[in-house]
Write an enzyme that holds these catalytic residues in place. Structure first.
Site, PDB file in Angstrom:
ATOM      1  N   VAL A 142       0.832  -1.206   0.000  1.00 57.22           N
ATOM      2  CA  VAL A 142       0.000   0.000   0.000  1.00 57.22           C
ATOM      3  C   VAL A 142       0.866   1.255   0.000  1.00 57.22           C
ATOM      4  CG1 VAL A 142      -1.668   1.342   1.337  1.00 57.22           C
ATOM      5  CG2 VAL A 142      -1.966  -1.126   1.080  1.00 57.22           C
ATOM      6  N   TYR A 143       1.910   1.258   0.821  1.00 50.11           N
ATOM      7  CA  TYR A 143       2.783   2.430   0.892  1.00 50.11           C
ATOM      8  C   TYR A 143       3.461   2.679  -0.453  1.00 50.11           C
ATOM      9  CZ  TYR A 143       6.417   5.585   2.595  1.00 50.11           C
ATOM     10  OH  TYR A 143       7.246   6.675   2.780  1.00 50.11           O
TER      11      TYR A 143
END
Length: 239
Positions: A151-152
């Site tokens: 996600v990051y």
């Protein structure tokens, strides 16, 4: 940089505060925008006590009304903005299947939507007849991928694509865009409980080193631009 208006969003700590101090030494009018206004005010006071000129303002990068208010107040009180430094963002380093969807949404809201909202709003308040600069921090997770960073990394790759598209749109304008792909930097980022990594902070880049790179990016000679830079701690080299 004398009397240039430099807006640092995310100016309450880490890279943002170090960058504010660096520009303050060069005579810029530095505006530190952050959700934690009290901390931003502490940094602004330090800059002012050392002979610089700095101001603190509260904002939330994901709140349209707050961002518009911030940009309008800066223009009304100081003038058109010369430099925007997007030094804010949140981290999430966890195995994909363990990620709380609420955390994933927050990361994307802050890192992606916040970057869009701040950049679009502030650019409407930047000088049009003189060169201006926008500095982004996709970090190395916006260029390489790493285990447990799904996600990051997605949010950081989005910043890279967003900025490169802006460069194409703004080719006839006077704005210079810089993408800084930084490796590990010794900041509070690593103290977030959602960043599950064991790291050696003493082997990381310092915020002062990063601040110098930001300053160099903004102060490229006329006719040139520092579009992309990758800087890693020596122990983290990637090619």
């Amino acid at each position: 940089m004398k009397n240039k208006i430099v807006l640092i969003v995310g100016g309450s700590g880490g890279i943002g505060s170090a960058t504010a101090k660096r520009f303050g030494k060069e005579g810029a009018k530095v505006v530190l925008a952050a959700r934690n206004k009290a901390k931003a005010e502490e940094i602004a006071k330090e800059i002012n006590d050392n002979g610089g000129e700095a101001f603190a303002i509260e904002t939330d990068a994901t709140d349209s009304a707050a961002v518009k208010k911030m940009a309008s107040e800066i223009e009304n009180q100081l003038g058109k903005i010369d430099v925007l430094i997007n030094a804010f963002g949140q981290g999430l380093i966890q195995p994909f299947m363990d990620i709380d969807p609420a955390d994933a949404k927050e990361i994307i809201d802050v890192n992606v939507y916040g970057t869009f909202l701040v950049t679009q709003t502030v650019m409407k308040h930047m000088k049009e007849d003189q060169p201006t600069s926008v500095v982004m921090f996709p970090g190395t997770m916006g260029k390489y991928v790493m285990k447990n960073a799904s996600v990051y990394a997605a949010s950081k790759f989005a910043i890279q694509g967003f900025t490169k598209a802006l460069i194409e749109e703004q080719r006839r304008g006077k704005t210079k865009f810089s993408l800084l792909y930084l490796g590990g930097v010794h900041t509070p980022f690593w103290d977030d409980e959602r960043v599950n990594m064991r790291v050696k902070k003493d082997m990381m880049l310092t915020t002062e080193e990063v601040a110098q790179v930001v300053y160099n990016a903004v102060n490229q000679p006329s006719g040139s631009v520092m579009n992309e830079v990758v800087i890693q701690p020596e122990s983290h080299q990637l090619v």
